[in-house]
Scaffold this motif. Structure first.
Motif, PDB file in Angstrom:
ATOM      1  N   GLN A 194       1.023  -1.204   0.062  1.00 28.24           N
ATOM      2  CA  GLN A 194       0.815   0.284   0.187  1.00 28.24           C
ATOM      3  C   GLN A 194       0.467   0.941   0.009  1.00 28.24           C
ATOM      4  OE1 GLN A 194      -2.807  -0.981   3.527  1.00 28.24           O
ATOM      5  NE2 GLN A 194      -3.723  -2.042   2.117  1.00 28.24           N
ATOM      6  N   GLN A 195       2.070   1.205   0.411  1.00 27.74           N
ATOM      7  CA  GLN A 195       2.972   2.555   0.619  1.00 27.74           C
ATOM      8  C   GLN A 195       3.491   2.956  -0.229  1.00 27.74           C
ATOM      9  OE1 GLN A 195       5.623   0.851   3.876  1.00 27.74           O
ATOM     10  NE2 GLN A 195       4.332   1.936   5.680  1.00 27.74           N
ATOM     11  N   LEU A 196       3.406   1.325  -1.328  1.00 28.93           N
ATOM     12  CA  LEU A 196       4.490   1.617  -3.041  1.00 28.93           C
ATOM     13  C   LEU A 196       3.185   2.480  -3.513  1.00 28.93           C
ATOM     14  CD1 LEU A 196       6.370  -1.994  -3.578  1.00 28.93           C
ATOM     15  CD2 LEU A 196       7.336   1.034  -3.359  1.00 28.93           C
ATOM     16  N   VAL A 197       2.065   1.990  -3.604  1.00 30.49           N
ATOM     17  CA  VAL A 197       0.730   2.619  -4.335  1.00 30.49           C
ATOM     18  C   VAL A 197       1.046   3.825  -4.065  1.00 30.49           C
ATOM     19  CG1 VAL A 197      -1.372   2.592  -4.973  1.00 30.49           C
ATOM     20  CG2 VAL A 197       0.316   0.572  -4.655  1.00 30.49           C
ATOM     21  N   PHE A 198       0.787   4.351  -2.829  1.00 33.74           N
ATOM     22  CA  PHE A 198       0.677   5.978  -2.189  1.00 33.74           C
ATOM     23  C   PHE A 198       2.134   6.832  -2.954  1.00 33.74           C
ATOM     24  CE2 PHE A 198       1.859   9.114   0.527  1.00 33.74           C
ATOM     25  CZ  PHE A 198       0.571   9.652   0.328  1.00 33.74           C
ATOM     26  N   ILE A 199       3.011   6.238  -2.902  1.00 36.09           N
ATOM     27  CA  ILE A 199       3.796   6.269  -2.755  1.00 36.09           C
ATOM     28  C   ILE A 199       3.831   7.055  -4.604  1.00 36.09           C
ATOM     29  CG2 ILE A 199       6.714   6.469  -3.703  1.00 36.09           C
ATOM     30  CD1 ILE A 199       6.620   5.200  -0.424  1.00 36.09           C
ATOM     31  N   ARG A 200       4.053   6.056  -5.752  1.00 39.00           N
ATOM     32  CA  ARG A 200       3.721   6.052  -7.465  1.00 39.00           C
ATOM     33  C   ARG A 200       2.829   7.003  -7.418  1.00 39.00           C
ATOM     34  NH1 ARG A 200       5.933   3.082  -9.972  1.00 39.00           N
ATOM     35  NH2 ARG A 200       5.540   2.895 -12.533  1.00 39.00           N
ATOM     36  N   ARG A 201       1.120   6.741  -6.257  1.00 43.48           N
ATOM     37  CA  ARG A 201       0.528   8.349  -7.185  1.00 43.48           C
ATOM     38  C   ARG A 201       1.003   9.124  -6.675  1.00 43.48           C
ATOM     39  NH1 ARG A 201      -4.747   4.832  -4.697  1.00 43.48           N
ATOM     40  NH2 ARG A 201      -4.708   3.152  -6.932  1.00 43.48           N
ATOM     41  N   ALA A 202       1.539   9.395  -5.440  1.00 37.63           N
ATOM     42  CA  ALA A 202       2.240  10.755  -4.462  1.00 37.63           C
ATOM     43  C   ALA A 202       3.165  11.087  -6.215  1.00 37.63           C
ATOM     44  CB  ALA A 202       2.941  10.772  -3.899  1.00 37.63           C
ATOM     45  N   MET A 203       4.291  10.577  -6.818  1.00 36.06           N
ATOM     46  CA  MET A 203       5.340  10.803  -7.768  1.00 36.06           C
ATOM     47  C   MET A 203       4.404  11.355  -9.003  1.00 36.06           C
ATOM     48  SD  MET A 203       8.246  10.863  -6.123  1.00 36.06           S
ATOM     49  CE  MET A 203       8.452  11.091  -7.057  1.00 36.06           C
ATOM     50  N   GLN A 204       3.459  10.418  -9.239  1.00 38.62           N
ATOM     51  CA  GLN A 204       2.273  10.619 -10.885  1.00 38.62           C
ATOM     52  C   GLN A 204       2.152  12.261 -10.373  1.00 38.62           C
ATOM     53  OE1 GLN A 204       0.207   7.735 -11.338  1.00 38.62           O
ATOM     54  NE2 GLN A 204       1.781   6.042 -12.171  1.00 38.62           N
ATOM     55  N   GLN A 205       1.433  12.747  -9.196  1.00 37.68           N
ATOM     56  CA  GLN A 205       1.161  13.286  -9.196  1.00 37.68           C
ATOM     57  C   GLN A 205       1.771  15.105  -8.975  1.00 37.68           C
ATOM     58  OE1 GLN A 205      -2.534  14.925  -8.776  1.00 37.68           O
ATOM     59  NE2 GLN A 205      -2.978  12.800  -9.073  1.00 37.68           N
ATOM     60  N   LEU A 206       3.215  14.837  -8.240  1.00 42.62           N
ATOM     61  CA  LEU A 206       4.179  15.581  -9.023  1.00 42.62           C
ATOM     62  C   LEU A 206       4.567  16.190 -10.355  1.00 42.62           C
ATOM     63  CD1 LEU A 206       6.527  14.826  -6.015  1.00 42.62           C
ATOM     64  CD2 LEU A 206       5.190  16.727  -6.120  1.00 42.62           C
ATOM     65  N   GLY A 207       4.860  14.767 -10.945  1.00 48.69           N
ATOM     66  CA  GLY A 207       5.245  15.522 -12.236  1.00 48.69           C
ATOM     67  C   GLY A 207       3.914  15.939 -13.104  1.00 48.69           C
ATOM     68  N   LYS A 208       2.743  16.038 -12.294  1.00 48.93           N
ATOM     69  CA  LYS A 208       1.833  16.822 -12.973  1.00 48.93           C
ATOM     70  C   LYS A 208       1.482  18.264 -13.229  1.00 48.93           C
ATOM     71  CE  LYS A 208      -1.627  12.746 -13.614  1.00 48.93           C
ATOM     72  NZ  LYS A 208      -3.241  12.020 -12.969  1.00 48.93           N
ATOM     73  N   ASP A 209       1.890  18.810 -11.818  1.00 51.19           N
ATOM     74  CA  ASP A 209       2.453  20.230 -11.193  1.00 51.19           C
ATOM     75  C   ASP A 209       3.261  20.576 -12.112  1.00 51.19           C
ATOM     76  OD1 ASP A 209       0.944  19.122  -9.964  1.00 51.19           O
ATOM     77  OD2 ASP A 209       1.901  19.490  -8.354  1.00 51.19           O
TER      78      ASP A 209
END
Length: 63
Positions: free
Chosen positions: A48-63
């Motif tokens: 679950q932590q890996l999924v959270f980190i991956r999603r957070a990194m994807q969101q950072l890439g959108k900014d």
């Protein structure tokens, strides 16, 4: 082959979960990981932590 060899240890499972972030695991390996996750709360949380980190990194890439 005993059933214990079919279910990977936590260290192996965590490594496989990390690998799965970048490439596809074989059907047998995915099944082995899934069985381990059914029985191990710590590795489930790690997943679950890996999924959270991956999603957070994807969101950072959108900014």
């Amino acid at each position: 082959m005993s059933y214990k060899r079919l279910i990977p240890h936590c260290r192996d499972t965590q490594q496989l979960l990390s690998q799965a972030q970048d490439s596809n695991l074989s059907l047998l390996t995915r099944a082995r990981v899934r069985v381990h996750l059914w029985t191990c709360t710590a590795c489930t949380r790690f997943s679950q932590q890996l999924v959270f980190i991956r999603r957070a990194m994807q969101q950072l890439g959108k900014d």
